[in-house]
Design a protein around this motif. Structure first.
Motif, PDB file in Angstrom:
ATOM      1  N   TYR A  36       3.639   8.634  -6.536  1.00 52.87           N
ATOM      2  CA  TYR A  36       4.044   8.518  -5.139  1.00 52.87           C
ATOM      3  C   TYR A  36       3.044   7.623  -4.405  1.00 52.87           C
ATOM      4  CZ  TYR A  36       4.581   9.852  -0.203  1.00 52.87           C
ATOM      5  OH  TYR A  36       4.743   9.826   1.164  1.00 52.87           O
ATOM      6  N   ALA A  37       3.550   6.732  -3.581  1.00 47.37           N
ATOM      7  CA  ALA A  37       2.716   5.865  -2.725  1.00 47.37           C
ATOM      8  C   ALA A  37       1.687   5.109  -3.544  1.00 47.37           C
ATOM      9  CB  ALA A  37       2.032   6.700  -1.632  1.00 47.37           C
ATOM     10  N   TRP A  38       2.118   4.631  -4.694  1.00 43.62           N
ATOM     11  CA  TRP A  38       1.176   3.979  -5.617  1.00 43.62           C
ATOM     12  C   TRP A  38       1.179   2.476  -5.351  1.00 43.62           C
ATOM     13  CZ3 TRP A  38      -1.941   7.006  -8.439  1.00 43.62           C
ATOM     14  CH2 TRP A  38      -2.776   6.382  -9.373  1.00 43.62           C
ATOM     15  N   ALA A  39       0.601   2.072  -4.232  1.00 44.63           N
ATOM     16  CA  ALA A  39       0.585   0.653  -3.884  1.00 44.63           C
ATOM     17  C   ALA A  39      -0.596   0.398  -2.972  1.00 44.63           C
ATOM     18  CB  ALA A  39       1.881   0.270  -3.164  1.00 44.63           C
ATOM     19  N   GLU A  40      -0.996  -0.865  -2.921  1.00 45.73           N
ATOM     20  CA  GLU A  40      -2.130  -1.200  -2.058  1.00 45.73           C
ATOM     21  C   GLU A  40      -1.778  -0.951  -0.589  1.00 45.73           C
ATOM     22  OE1 GLU A  40      -4.598  -5.238  -1.452  1.00 45.73           O
ATOM     23  OE2 GLU A  40      -4.460  -4.534  -3.501  1.00 45.73           O
ATOM     24  N   TRP A  41      -0.518  -1.238  -0.235  1.00 48.64           N
ATOM     25  CA  TRP A  41      -0.057  -1.042   1.148  1.00 48.64           C
ATOM     26  C   TRP A  41       1.221  -0.225   1.074  1.00 48.64           C
ATOM     27  CZ3 TRP A  41      -2.377  -4.236   5.197  1.00 48.64           C
ATOM     28  CH2 TRP A  41      -1.902  -3.943   6.474  1.00 48.64           C
ATOM     29  N   PRO A  42       1.127   1.096   0.935  1.00 48.91           N
ATOM     30  CA  PRO A  42       2.322   1.882   0.591  1.00 48.91           C
ATOM     31  C   PRO A  42       3.346   2.042   1.710  1.00 48.91           C
ATOM     32  CG  PRO A  42       0.389   3.288   0.730  1.00 48.91           C
ATOM     33  CD  PRO A  42      -0.097   1.889   0.934  1.00 48.91           C
ATOM     34  N   GLU A 101      -2.602  -4.808   9.914  1.00 52.03           N
ATOM     35  CA  GLU A 101      -2.575  -6.199   9.448  1.00 52.03           C
ATOM     36  C   GLU A 101      -3.166  -7.157  10.472  1.00 52.03           C
ATOM     37  OE1 GLU A 101       0.389  -8.325   6.382  1.00 52.03           O
ATOM     38  OE2 GLU A 101       1.314  -7.499   8.171  1.00 52.03           O
ATOM     39  N   GLN A 102      -3.106  -6.780  11.751  1.00 54.35           N
ATOM     40  CA  GLN A 102      -3.572  -7.685  12.811  1.00 54.35           C
ATOM     41  C   GLN A 102      -5.056  -7.501  13.138  1.00 54.35           C
ATOM     42  OE1 GLN A 102      -1.323  -9.932  13.616  1.00 54.35           O
ATOM     43  NE2 GLN A 102      -0.014  -8.795  12.211  1.00 54.35           N
ATOM     44  N   SER A 103      -5.757  -6.663  12.408  1.00 57.56           N
ATOM     45  CA  SER A 103      -7.165  -6.409  12.743  1.00 57.56           C
ATOM     46  C   SER A 103      -7.948  -7.719  12.778  1.00 57.56           C
ATOM     47  CB  SER A 103      -7.803  -5.479  11.714  1.00 57.56           C
ATOM     48  OG  SER A 103      -9.205  -5.412  11.930  1.00 57.56           O
ATOM     49  N   GLY A 152     -10.139  -8.486   9.826  1.00 52.98           N
ATOM     50  CA  GLY A 152      -9.509  -8.543   8.513  1.00 52.98           C
ATOM     51  C   GLY A 152      -8.796  -7.227   8.237  1.00 52.98           C
ATOM     52  N   SER A 153      -7.688  -7.307   7.498  1.00 59.34           N
ATOM     53  CA  SER A 153      -6.861  -6.117   7.297  1.00 59.34           C
ATOM     54  C   SER A 153      -7.579  -5.030   6.497  1.00 59.34           C
ATOM     55  CB  SER A 153      -5.560  -6.500   6.596  1.00 59.34           C
ATOM     56  OG  SER A 153      -5.869  -7.101   5.356  1.00 59.34           O
ATOM     57  N   ILE A 154      -8.690  -5.387   5.836  1.00 59.68           N
ATOM     58  CA  ILE A 154      -9.427  -4.364   5.080  1.00 59.68           C
ATOM     59  C   ILE A 154     -10.202  -3.452   6.044  1.00 59.68           C
ATOM     60  CG2 ILE A 154     -11.641  -5.572   4.681  1.00 59.68           C
ATOM     61  CD1 ILE A 154     -11.212  -4.791   1.643  1.00 59.68           C
ATOM     62  N   HIS A 155     -10.237  -3.827   7.345  1.00 57.62           N
ATOM     63  CA  HIS A 155     -10.956  -3.048   8.358  1.00 57.62           C
ATOM     64  C   HIS A 155     -10.007  -2.587   9.467  1.00 57.62           C
ATOM     65  CE1 HIS A 155     -14.418  -5.724   6.911  1.00 57.62           C
ATOM     66  NE2 HIS A 155     -14.674  -4.505   6.479  1.00 57.62           N
ATOM     67  N   GLN A 186     -10.202   8.578   2.138  1.00 52.36           N
ATOM     68  CA  GLN A 186      -9.506   7.898   1.042  1.00 52.36           C
ATOM     69  C   GLN A 186      -9.160   6.481   1.516  1.00 52.36           C
ATOM     70  OE1 GLN A 186      -5.609   9.435  -0.166  1.00 52.36           O
ATOM     71  NE2 GLN A 186      -6.332   9.537  -2.271  1.00 52.36           N
ATOM     72  N   LEU A 187      -9.210   5.521   0.594  1.00 49.91           N
ATOM     73  CA  LEU A 187      -9.025   4.117   0.977  1.00 49.91           C
ATOM     74  C   LEU A 187      -7.772   3.897   1.809  1.00 49.91           C
ATOM     75  CD1 LEU A 187      -9.968   1.720  -1.952  1.00 49.91           C
ATOM     76  CD2 LEU A 187     -11.325   2.542  -0.040  1.00 49.91           C
ATOM     77  N   SER A 188      -7.900   3.025   2.800  1.00 47.86           N
ATOM     78  CA  SER A 188      -6.743   2.609   3.580  1.00 47.86           C
ATOM     79  C   SER A 188      -6.042   1.458   2.841  1.00 47.86           C
ATOM     80  CB  SER A 188      -7.175   2.224   4.993  1.00 47.86           C
ATOM     81  OG  SER A 188      -6.039   1.945   5.782  1.00 47.86           O
ATOM     82  N   THR A 189      -5.760   0.368   3.505  1.00 51.87           N
ATOM     83  CA  THR A 189      -4.953  -0.695   2.897  1.00 51.87           C
ATOM     84  C   THR A 189      -5.674  -2.031   3.029  1.00 51.87           C
ATOM     85  OG1 THR A 189      -3.872  -0.982   5.005  1.00 51.87           O
ATOM     86  CG2 THR A 189      -2.772   0.446   3.427  1.00 51.87           C
ATOM     87  N   TYR A 190      -5.143  -3.044   2.342  1.00 50.18           N
ATOM     88  CA  TYR A 190      -5.796  -4.348   2.379  1.00 50.18           C
ATOM     89  C   TYR A 190      -4.756  -5.468   2.459  1.00 50.18           C
ATOM     90  CZ  TYR A 190      -8.534  -8.288   0.404  1.00 50.18           C
ATOM     91  OH  TYR A 190      -9.111  -9.502   0.151  1.00 50.18           O
ATOM     92  N   ARG A 191      -4.003  -5.694   1.365  1.00 53.82           N
ATOM     93  CA  ARG A 191      -3.022  -6.788   1.369  1.00 53.82           C
ATOM     94  C   ARG A 191      -1.626  -6.203   1.285  1.00 53.82           C
ATOM     95  NH1 ARG A 191      -6.150  -9.264  -3.656  1.00 53.82           N
ATOM     96  NH2 ARG A 191      -5.612  -7.141  -4.245  1.00 53.82           N
ATOM     97  N   ARG A 192      -0.759  -6.639   2.192  1.00 52.51           N
ATOM     98  CA  ARG A 192       0.544  -5.993   2.323  1.00 52.51           C
ATOM     99  C   ARG A 192       1.403  -6.062   1.069  1.00 52.51           C
ATOM    100  NH1 ARG A 192       3.891  -4.307   6.412  1.00 52.51           N
ATOM    101  NH2 ARG A 192       2.528  -5.049   8.053  1.00 52.51           N
ATOM    102  N   ARG A 193       1.558  -7.250   0.487  1.00 51.77           N
ATOM    103  CA  ARG A 193       2.510  -7.325  -0.621  1.00 51.77           C
ATOM    104  C   ARG A 193       1.828  -7.483  -1.967  1.00 51.77           C
ATOM    105  NH1 ARG A 193       5.657  -7.938   3.379  1.00 51.77           N
ATOM    106  NH2 ARG A 193       5.392  -9.941   4.400  1.00 51.77           N
ATOM    107  N   SER A 194       0.640  -6.960  -2.070  1.00 51.65           N
ATOM    108  CA  SER A 194      -0.092  -7.137  -3.316  1.00 51.65           C
ATOM    109  C   SER A 194       0.524  -6.286  -4.429  1.00 51.65           C
ATOM    110  CB  SER A 194      -1.536  -6.712  -3.096  1.00 51.65           C
ATOM    111  OG  SER A 194      -2.172  -6.574  -4.322  1.00 51.65           O
ATOM    112  N   ALA A 195       0.663  -6.893  -5.598  1.00 52.76           N
ATOM    113  CA  ALA A 195       1.189  -6.136  -6.748  1.00 52.76           C
ATOM    114  C   ALA A 195       0.055  -5.417  -7.482  1.00 52.76           C
ATOM    115  CB  ALA A 195       1.893  -7.095  -7.704  1.00 52.76           C
ATOM    116  N   ASP A 196      -1.163  -5.701  -7.087  1.00 51.13           N
ATOM    117  CA  ASP A 196      -2.332  -5.134  -7.759  1.00 51.13           C
ATOM    118  C   ASP A 196      -2.416  -3.632  -7.459  1.00 51.13           C
ATOM    119  OD1 ASP A 196      -4.841  -5.211  -9.067  1.00 51.13           O
ATOM    120  OD2 ASP A 196      -5.805  -5.122  -7.123  1.00 51.13           O
ATOM    121  N   ASP A 197      -2.728  -2.822  -8.456  1.00 53.91           N
ATOM    122  CA  ASP A 197      -2.778  -1.380  -8.158  1.00 53.91           C
ATOM    123  C   ASP A 197      -4.207  -0.836  -8.136  1.00 53.91           C
ATOM    124  OD1 ASP A 197      -3.457  -1.197 -10.846  1.00 53.91           O
ATOM    125  OD2 ASP A 197      -2.108   0.484 -11.242  1.00 53.91           O
ATOM    126  N   SER A 198      -5.204  -1.717  -7.972  1.00 45.62           N
ATOM    127  CA  SER A 198      -6.575  -1.211  -8.012  1.00 45.62           C
ATOM    128  C   SER A 198      -6.883  -0.288  -6.821  1.00 45.62           C
ATOM    129  CB  SER A 198      -7.588  -2.351  -8.084  1.00 45.62           C
ATOM    130  OG  SER A 198      -7.398  -3.243  -7.020  1.00 45.62           O
TER     131      SER A 198
END
Length: 519
Positions: free
Chosen positions: A493-499, A381-383, A386-389, A335-347
């Motif tokens: 529950y945990a409905w965020a890009e970076w929960p 975040e420090q990858s 890029g944080s998507i990896h 299942q997808l991990s995370t990408y942008r910490r404070r993103s409001a996007d819920d995709s």
């Protein structure tokens, strides 16, 4: 022999028979023999070369695990012998760049690479990235022919070979089962599910069969997410979600964003060139890590495309192997991990949900014989990639291993899923909501925004408000509905890009598995 049969390979052991195939002169008879270390012939099969493409196929008798064997194909005076062949379990690993990330790129890479020598019976193979507009019979190119693992071939470079998730899962399977393991990597960074889907899947989900390309892929197929308002590349995405190449990957003059670009994003091109050629292989299971690209493309169709892809691959591998690959081939995914910490996007949150066919947990009725590794708590975040990896692929592989042992290998007593809610009861007078879970709960970290309720007098649009956690019991979570003056129509529950922070989501089970997100 076809391109992906070679020295050092692993063929599927019993109860299935391994399928082998190759090319020959039309009408000729090919004799396939399997011989043991002493040269004693253990099995002989004959096959006729058939048109239109001049190929032969043979299904070997089911074999116990072990080796080494020699496999010979003979036609007239010509023969080819493959040596150091073992029988064991063959797993296919596919997806986009988080599957393509190599052992060189993960946490503790040097230790993982140094340990390669301990696993001579885990054999690895990597197909080269390739795309085609028509279904191909054989692979065009191979990045790594069947090999015994070494630090060099496991850490060949970034996003090349060998896949860290695939390797870590494979060597854990070897430790668990004691059987030789064959790992086949077919992955390409930045690719959406549509590219890996046959026409049948696209039609079943009502998607056009040519959508052009909306995601830019940099050199080596690495994803370059850049948030930008460069409208050129955004002709059908929300502008803020555009993928734009960094300046050092300036577009060549021939690619204007408004053309339908070719490339690995085009529907079916990777199915045609990388999956279709493998269908004759007898497999034990599939591991899949893909979805980031679909957080930006056809996100809300993924609850159709993903289950349809699984069903289609199963049917195709079963048919292609003359019925030797089981019809409900075990299919594990991350299942997808995370990408942008404070993103409001819920995709990302929506895509995680769609990865379960909107049922939250697998296996389920729409996705039988599947298993899932939750990864939303492994953000990095420090990858440097890029944080998507994220670099922690060990936990990803461990969670996949638990699912494989339970689902693919029938270990009934193993806990392989995190806790999931079974019911929610409203205490209207006290303004509380009690959520009951399927397993014992461990609360690792109070995450303020973990739960949200949909407060509304009408169903849409929903107004999602935080529901603070009042208490966590052994199997229940009590939430305060202080902000909710009207009906509670939904809970998530945990409905965020970076929960949550690294390994610090709110709820886990005693085995350390996180509760998956739900809606």
């Amino acid at each position: 022999f076809a391109s992906y049969y070679g020295d050092h390979m692993v063929l599927q052991k019993k109860p299935s028979g391994a399928m082998v195939w190759g090319h020959g002169e039309l009408g000729a008879v090919v004799t396939v023999t399997l011989s043991g270390p002493s040269g004693l012939i253990l099995m002989e099969k004959t096959a006729q070369v058939k048109g239109p493409s001049g190929t032969w196929t043979a299904v070997l008798d089911p074999m116990d695990q072990g080796g080494p064997y020699a496999l010979t194909a003979e036609q007239g005076l010509e023969n080819v012998t493959l040596r150091d062949v073992y029988f064991g379990d063959v797993w296919l690993c596919s997806g986009q760049s988080n599957m393509a990330m190599t052992v060189l790129q993960v946490a503790n890479a040097s230790q993982e690479l140094a340990a390669a020598a301990h696993y001579p019976y885990v054999r690895i193979f990597a197909a080269a990235p390739a795309r085609s507009d028509v279904e191909l019979e054989d692979l065009e190119q191979i990045d790594l022919p069947w090999s015994i693992p070494t630090a060099e071939n496991l850490g060949h470079g970034n996003f090349t070979y060998f896949s860290a998730v695939c390797w870590l899962l494979g060597h854990s399977l070897y430790e668990t089962l004691g059987s030789p393991i064959g790992l086949v990597e077919v992955a390409w960074g930045g690719t959406p599910i549509e590219a890996w889907s046959s026409r049948r899947v696209l039609q079943a989900c009502g998607l056009p069969e040519d959508m052009g390309r909306h995601i830019w892929v940099g050199k080596g197929g690495i994803e370059w997410p850049q948030i930008s308002l460069w409208h050129g590349a955004c002709f059908n995405l929300k502008p803020a979600l555009c993928f734009v190449p960094p300046l050092n990957l300036a577009l060549s003059s021939s690619t204007s964003p408004h053309q339908h670009l070719s490339g690995p994003q085009v529907p079916s091109v990777l199915w045609n060139a990388m999956i279709h050629p493998l269908l004759n292989m007898t497999l034990r299971g599939v591991a899949w890590y893909q979805g980031e690209a679909n957080a930006f493309l056809n996100t809300d169709q993924y609850n159709c495309t993903f289950p349809a892809l699984i069903a289609d691959w199963r049917q195709a591998f079963h048919t292609g192997s003359a019925g030797q690959t089981e019809p409900l081939l075990p299919f594990g995914f991350v299942q997808l991990s995370t990408y942008r910490r404070r993103s409001a996007d819920d995709s990302f949150a929506r895509l995680r949900w769609h990865q379960t066919a909107d049922l939250g947990v697998v296996p389920n009725a729409r996705m039988p014989n599947t298993f899932m590794a939750v990864a939303m708590d492994l953000g990095d975040e420090q990858s440097p990639y890029g944080s998507i990896h994220p670099r922690d692929k060990q936990n990803v592989a461990h969670r996949l291993l638990l699912g494989a042992r339970a689902v693919a290998y029938g270990d009934k007593d193993l806990v392989f899923q995190g806790p999931y809610p079974t019911r929610a009861v409203l205490e209207v007078t006290r303004g509380l909501l009690n959520v009951t879970y399927s397993q014992e709960l461990i609360c690792r970290q109070k995450v303020a925004q973990a739960f949200e309720v949909c407060c509304s007098s009408q169903a849409s649009p929903c107004q999602w408000l935080p529901a603070p956690v009042v208490a966590v019991g052994s199997h229940t979570v009590t939430l305060a509905l202080s902000g909710c003056r009207t009906l509670v129509l939904g809970l998530r529950y945990a409905w965020a890009e970076w929960p949550c922070e690294y390994q610090a989501c709110l709820l886990y089970n005693p085995q350390g598995l996180p509760a998956p997100p739900f809606l």
